[in-house]
Design a protein around this motif. Sequence first.
Motif, mmCIF file in Angstrom:
data_model
loop_
_atom_site.group_PDB
_atom_site.id
_atom_site.type_symbol
_atom_site.label_atom_id
_atom_site.label_comp_id
_atom_site.label_asym_id
_atom_site.label_seq_id
_atom_site.Cartn_x
_atom_site.Cartn_y
_atom_site.Cartn_z
ATOM 1 N N ALA A 249 0.829 -1.205 0.000
ATOM 2 C CA ALA A 249 0.000 0.000 0.000
ATOM 3 C C ALA A 249 0.862 1.254 0.000
ATOM 4 C CB ALA A 249 -0.929 -0.007 1.202
ATOM 5 N N ALA A 250 1.969 1.237 0.747
ATOM 6 C CA ALA A 250 2.846 2.407 0.797
ATOM 7 C C ALA A 250 3.530 2.631 -0.550
ATOM 8 C CB ALA A 250 3.888 2.228 1.898
ATOM 9 N N ARG A 251 3.946 1.564 -1.217
ATOM 10 C CA ARG A 251 4.554 1.718 -2.538
ATOM 11 C C ARG A 251 3.560 2.312 -3.529
ATOM 12 N NH1 ARG A 251 6.646 -3.561 -1.730
ATOM 13 N NH2 ARG A 251 5.285 -4.382 -3.350
ATOM 14 N N ARG A 252 2.302 1.868 -3.438
ATOM 15 C CA ARG A 252 1.287 2.405 -4.348
ATOM 16 C C ARG A 252 1.032 3.886 -4.077
ATOM 17 N NH1 ARG A 252 -3.051 -2.685 -4.234
ATOM 18 N NH2 ARG A 252 -1.729 -4.133 -5.422
ATOM 19 N N SER A 253 1.062 4.286 -2.824
ATOM 20 C CA SER A 253 0.880 5.698 -2.500
ATOM 21 C C SER A 253 2.001 6.529 -3.108
ATOM 22 C CB SER A 253 0.854 5.882 -0.976
ATOM 23 O OG SER A 253 0.786 7.251 -0.627
ATOM 24 N N ASP A 254 3.235 6.073 -2.988
ATOM 25 C CA ASP A 254 4.361 6.793 -3.571
ATOM 26 C C ASP A 254 4.296 6.794 -5.101
ATOM 27 O OD1 ASP A 254 5.190 7.158 -0.989
ATOM 28 O OD2 ASP A 254 6.716 5.587 -1.028
ATOM 29 N N ALA A 255 3.843 5.681 -5.689
ATOM 30 C CA ALA A 255 3.712 5.613 -7.143
ATOM 31 C C ALA A 255 2.647 6.585 -7.642
ATOM 32 C CB ALA A 255 3.373 4.192 -7.578
ATOM 33 N N MET A 256 1.561 6.701 -6.910
ATOM 34 C CA MET A 256 0.510 7.646 -7.297
ATOM 35 C C MET A 256 1.034 9.082 -7.256
ATOM 36 S SD MET A 256 -3.200 8.148 -5.477
ATOM 37 C CE MET A 256 -4.135 9.658 -5.713
ATOM 38 N N PHE A 257 1.797 9.419 -6.213
ATOM 39 C CA PHE A 257 2.362 10.769 -6.122
ATOM 40 C C PHE A 257 3.316 11.031 -7.285
ATOM 41 C CE2 PHE A 257 5.749 13.649 -4.675
ATOM 42 C CZ PHE A 257 4.988 14.768 -4.339
ATOM 43 N N ALA A 258 4.115 10.021 -7.636
ATOM 44 C CA ALA A 258 5.054 10.189 -8.740
ATOM 45 C C ALA A 258 4.332 10.428 -10.060
ATOM 46 C CB ALA A 258 5.960 8.963 -8.843
ATOM 47 N N LEU A 259 3.260 9.704 -10.307
ATOM 48 C CA LEU A 259 2.511 9.881 -11.541
ATOM 49 C C LEU A 259 1.833 11.242 -11.599
ATOM 50 C CD1 LEU A 259 0.821 6.374 -12.030
ATOM 51 C CD2 LEU A 259 2.583 7.406 -13.477
ATOM 52 N N LEU A 260 1.277 11.702 -10.472
ATOM 53 C CA LEU A 260 0.555 12.968 -10.459
ATOM 54 C C LEU A 260 1.495 14.163 -10.600
ATOM 55 C CD1 LEU A 260 -2.112 12.339 -7.663
ATOM 56 C CD2 LEU A 260 -2.501 12.511 -10.117
ATOM 57 N N THR A 261 2.676 14.059 -10.038
ATOM 58 C CA THR A 261 3.592 15.199 -10.027
ATOM 59 C C THR A 261 4.626 15.151 -11.143
ATOM 60 O OG1 THR A 261 5.052 14.048 -8.451
ATOM 61 C CG2 THR A 261 3.318 15.483 -7.547
ATOM 62 N N GLY A 262 4.640 14.064 -11.921
ATOM 63 C CA GLY A 262 5.594 13.965 -13.003
ATOM 64 C C GLY A 262 6.996 13.598 -12.571
ATOM 65 N N GLN A 263 7.141 13.105 -11.340
ATOM 66 C CA GLN A 263 8.447 12.679 -10.861
ATOM 67 C C GLN A 263 8.678 11.211 -11.189
ATOM 68 O OE1 GLN A 263 9.171 13.719 -6.763
ATOM 69 N NE2 GLN A 263 7.911 15.571 -6.884
ATOM 70 N N ARG A 264 9.921 10.793 -11.097
ATOM 71 C CA ARG A 264 10.244 9.398 -11.362
ATOM 72 C C ARG A 264 10.131 8.580 -10.090
ATOM 73 N NH1 ARG A 264 15.755 6.904 -14.209
ATOM 74 N NH2 ARG A 264 14.866 4.811 -14.591
ATOM 75 N N PHE A 265 9.447 7.472 -10.172
ATOM 76 C CA PHE A 265 9.292 6.566 -9.039
ATOM 77 C C PHE A 265 10.643 5.935 -8.716
ATOM 78 C CE2 PHE A 265 8.115 2.251 -7.427
ATOM 79 C CZ PHE A 265 7.520 2.664 -6.250
ATOM 80 N N ALA A 266 10.887 5.656 -7.443
ATOM 81 C CA ALA A 266 12.184 5.111 -7.033
ATOM 82 C C ALA A 266 11.991 3.920 -6.111
ATOM 83 C CB ALA A 266 13.011 6.189 -6.333
ATOM 84 N N CYS A 267 12.886 2.974 -6.228
ATOM 85 C CA CYS A 267 12.930 1.846 -5.309
ATOM 86 C C CYS A 267 13.742 2.255 -4.092
ATOM 87 C CB CYS A 267 13.568 0.628 -5.985
ATOM 88 S SG CYS A 267 13.693 -0.839 -4.920
ATOM 89 N N GLU A 268 13.321 1.857 -2.903
ATOM 90 C CA GLU A 268 13.976 2.249 -1.663
ATOM 91 C C GLU A 268 14.693 1.087 -0.993
ATOM 92 O OE1 GLU A 268 11.233 4.233 0.862
ATOM 93 O OE2 GLU A 268 10.820 5.867 -0.560
ATOM 94 N N CYS A 269 15.181 0.158 -1.801
ATOM 95 C CA CYS A 269 15.874 -0.999 -1.231
ATOM 96 C C CYS A 269 17.236 -0.624 -0.648
ATOM 97 C CB CYS A 269 16.044 -2.089 -2.283
ATOM 98 S SG CYS A 269 17.077 -1.591 -3.684
ATOM 99 N N GLY A 270 17.873 0.422 -1.182
ATOM 100 C CA GLY A 270 19.175 0.828 -0.703
ATOM 101 C C GLY A 270 20.332 0.015 -1.239
ATOM 102 N N LEU A 271 20.079 -0.906 -2.158
ATOM 103 C CA LEU A 271 21.141 -1.738 -2.710
ATOM 104 C C LEU A 271 21.973 -0.946 -3.726
ATOM 105 C CD1 LEU A 271 19.172 -5.070 -3.301
ATOM 106 C CD2 LEU A 271 20.616 -4.467 -1.352
ATOM 107 N N ALA A 272 23.272 -1.230 -3.746
ATOM 108 C CA ALA A 272 24.146 -0.543 -4.696
ATOM 109 C C ALA A 272 23.791 -0.906 -6.130
ATOM 110 C CB ALA A 272 25.606 -0.889 -4.394
ATOM 111 N N GLU A 273 23.418 -2.154 -6.347
ATOM 112 C CA GLU A 273 23.023 -2.609 -7.684
ATOM 113 C C GLU A 273 21.577 -3.115 -7.626
ATOM 114 O OE1 GLU A 273 25.770 -5.453 -9.148
ATOM 115 O OE2 GLU A 273 27.494 -4.090 -9.105
ATOM 116 N N CYS A 274 20.652 -2.186 -7.559
ATOM 117 C CA CYS A 274 19.234 -2.542 -7.470
ATOM 118 C C CYS A 274 18.767 -3.129 -8.796
ATOM 119 C CB CYS A 274 18.408 -1.310 -7.122
ATOM 120 S SG CYS A 274 16.623 -1.593 -7.106
ATOM 121 N N PRO A 275 18.105 -4.305 -8.761
ATOM 122 C CA PRO A 275 17.660 -4.923 -10.018
ATOM 123 C C PRO A 275 16.375 -4.332 -10.582
ATOM 124 C CG PRO A 275 17.070 -6.312 -8.165
ATOM 125 C CD PRO A 275 17.844 -5.159 -7.587
#
Length: 634
Positions: A249-275
Amino acid sequence: MVDPHGRGRWNDLSRSMSEFLEAVESGIGEAAVGEPDPERVAQLMTAVGSVRAVESFTAWAQYEAIAALHTELVASQPADYRLLDAHAELGARIAMFGALTQTMGERLVDEAVALRDRLPQVALCLRDGVITKLHVATVVSRTELIEDAEDAEAVDAEIAATLRRRKGGWSRSRLRDMCDRIVFRRDPDSVRRRRQQAHEDRGVWLDTDREHGMAALCGTMSAENARIAFESVKSLAACACKADPRRVAARRSDAMFALLTGQRFACECGLAECPAVIPEARSLPDSQARIVIHVVCDESTLDGSADNPAFMDGYGVTGADHVRDIAGQDHTWIRPLVPGATKSGGSGTESAQGRRAQRTTREAAQRGPAAGGDVGNDSRRFTPGPVGADETVYAGPPSECADAPVSGDDVISADSADSADRADQTARTGGAVDAAGSPDFDAVPAGGPLPSHLPSDPYRPSRALDTFVRIRDGYCTVLGCEAPAWSVDLDHVTEYDHQHPERGGRTEPLGLNGKCRFHHLLKSFSHWVDDQFLGPDGHTIRVWYTPEGVRIAGPPEDNTALFPGLKRVRFAVPATGSLRELIDQPMRERTRTAAKHARRRHERELNRADRAVGPGYRPAHPSVDFTDYGPPPF
């Protein structure tokens, strides 16, 4: 004998509750050792049903008392425009007495008056435990469209008759669909006016009545637009990798904000090589660039000669004008469920479809190819040709047409993933049967039965059967589950025997139904058993049996009530032999799944024999081996 005050009903419930309390008290202090006692579990399950019936009766009694207060305090008063009129004062009495808000108090008054004046037969269903208090709000709200007294009486009688005739519990969505189906057919003009008003009242607002610095962004729009928006948010949120610590649910909330504001969605895993593969701002993943919304309606509704209600996957029953608006959009793709059918005597449908197809081709040529990442802006594809009178039309946006990808939540299922992939390949090639052996809808001769499975594999349903089952079921077929049909798995009700297909589990309409992933796993990896068979009126009856043998009735109704023509669709008799090439290797005397499947077939036979005497516990034969089994196939 008429029991208007429910005294006889209350006496029966009192006796059942006394027996329940005695059963509970007798088990207090007894430590559970080893396996639970099946008979006691069945007894307690029956008691749960009795408590539910008592809750329904007390709710009916409460509504009766509130209606009597309304007669005493409000009905005799002249109508006025005061804010604190007699109705508001009665609501205040109910609210204060029950520690409720004023809004909730007045809502109880409105529901009580509606049951008394508009829905007296539904009120008796509440008294007799057929429905619960939660169902009342749904029935009252969905029947407010009826203004004529004669229509209101007919709707009340039909809803009550359906509630009593169809055994089993009603989920909120299925009850809403049943009420809408009856109301829409009774008074389509009222539905049309209300929809127009609802469309004009659409809007967006901010709700700041939240704690800890949170707020809610809300909006109302057409059902198809809301589904497209939600699926867009889901697809973008799913781009995060598995190591992302946020809840879904939290990821979807952030994705909705990204779509509405024209920002790029980001993964928050913190990995150096995020897949994770994150699309650019204002874009969706390539595999989800087109969102699929499936709509089903009668052909007569589509061409305007009738106003029968339609069904939208993930939403429910909708009006005729609404589905015609959807059909008229450029990105909608339309096809008949039964291909090649023709109207007797002919009609203007064929020419209308031809003109629409020509207009679509011309507009598509002017627009050019759809831009990548746009949702719902692809060129319209229409399958020209007449449709049989009163046949069901399956209208879905072009996820299943020539060059459109299949959305993971809309077509693919665990039981038919390969068939859906191969069916989509057939659509691309345009052939009747491709190298993989996938039949296409358009390859079926007029009047002939539709293919039930892939020619290369009797286990896999054909594209035609896959679509038919999803239209018929509407939702997950487990009581209370509201997962949309195009997001569920198709499951063989009786386990398919790959070594001996003739023993049961055939790939046919009665042998398949839809289950969400959770309920599919519940059946496959536990001792729960389900069954599916036709009733005397042709209605598909579904039942479940708990591991202790307690019988639970399935959903009371499916979409055959909305589209009776579904009962006339015929499929070819499935093959009883496997076409797979068998490898010459040492074989077991029996497979690891054979024992489990044999046990379930044995239990179904016992359960079917018990239907004449009602539900209850019936242990399986001791000769059936419960231990020698492995994971069943999907």
